[in-house]
Design an enzyme around this catalytic site. Sequence first.
Site, short mmCIF file in Angstrom:
data_model
loop_
_atom_site.label_atom_id
_atom_site.label_comp_id
_atom_site.label_asym_id
_atom_site.label_seq_id
_atom_site.Cartn_x
_atom_site.Cartn_y
_atom_site.Cartn_z
NE ARG A 12 -3.66 0.12 -0.03
CZ ARG A 12 -4.20 0.52 -1.18
NH1 ARG A 12 -4.02 -0.16 -2.29
NH2 ARG A 12 -4.92 1.63 -1.23
CB ILE A 13 3.31 2.65 2.39
CG1 ILE A 13 2.29 2.64 3.53
CG2 ILE A 13 4.18 3.92 2.48
CD1 ILE A 13 1.23 3.72 3.45
CB CYS A 156 -0.58 6.54 9.12
SG CYS A 156 -1.28 5.05 9.88
#
Length: 339
Positions: A12-13, A156
């Site tokens: 994802r990142i 995050c």
Amino acid sequence: MAARVGINGFGRIGRLVLRVLLSRGMPANVVLINDPFITTDAMAYIFKYDTVHGRFPGTVVGKEGKLEITLNGHVYDIAVSACKNPAEIPWGASNVEVVIESSGAFTTMEKAHLHQQGGAKKVLITAPSADAPMFVYGVNHQSLKADQTVFSNASCTTNCLAPLTKVINDKFGIVRGLMTTVHSTTATQKTVDGPSGKAWRDGRAAAGNIIPSSTGAAKAVTAVIPELKGRLTGMSFRVPTLNVSVVDLTAELKTPATYEEICNAVREAANGELKGVLGYTDEQVVSSDFVGEPMSSIFDAKAGIALDKTFVKLVSWYDNEWGYSNRVVDLLLHSLSLH
């Protein structure tokens, strides 16, 4: 000429950091992506299509040993490798200056140094680290030194909590605080019930449960704001949404203040020294309103409450994927500006 950058881990990142860089005109040039668990064709597919953030606005094609990405008339050829050992990734041969370590597997100094054995000069870890220095852009990134070659962008949640905490602590002082993050599903969770080490609840089906979980986010804030050490801790509830999370900071203040005064202080910071990192809203918003939000933390003035002038509950939203990936890029570019 733009610095040459590598990405290890195309999850994802890793993918969203590449999207952010491309959306900004590639201010740092990604020249190599390493992921041992995915083919080049599959890389192209999961980069092109994204359930949360939508279809990539350009084209992406998986070719032999590379991704070919076209956006706004620019063509980017990015080499691809599939090494499990970071020391064997050809960072040196590709003249990579900074590796974005987004696999989640090499988050300590010792493990991150393996990338340097492969020829990388610096390593930016996109997760909290047990021993690497952590930086939150807008809060303590100015303390990053040119000779620090392994460093972390924290989490995050830390990137959401730290700017708000800094404003409140600087203006009113925090005696002590408890944080709860109501956090969207992440890749480590399970689609159906299954085993999960010592934290058995983490193995329950993500789509059907609210799952209490631990988080190191509050502790990490004390690493970037040391004066709060021992005065701040927190926990997480994992909830069945795909993206966007929200922090609840409940704090005892040193200096009494009305809720309106607190809101004014946050709004002033959001329009001042933390502009672009901390946001402010007084509208009737919900989580989906923040999908694609590039700021780290958006204070929700309508959602917070005060018991009295020294005991308050403050609420701040964050896109735990896109907002965080933007801060990874900001910290990357800041590190490249140091000499």
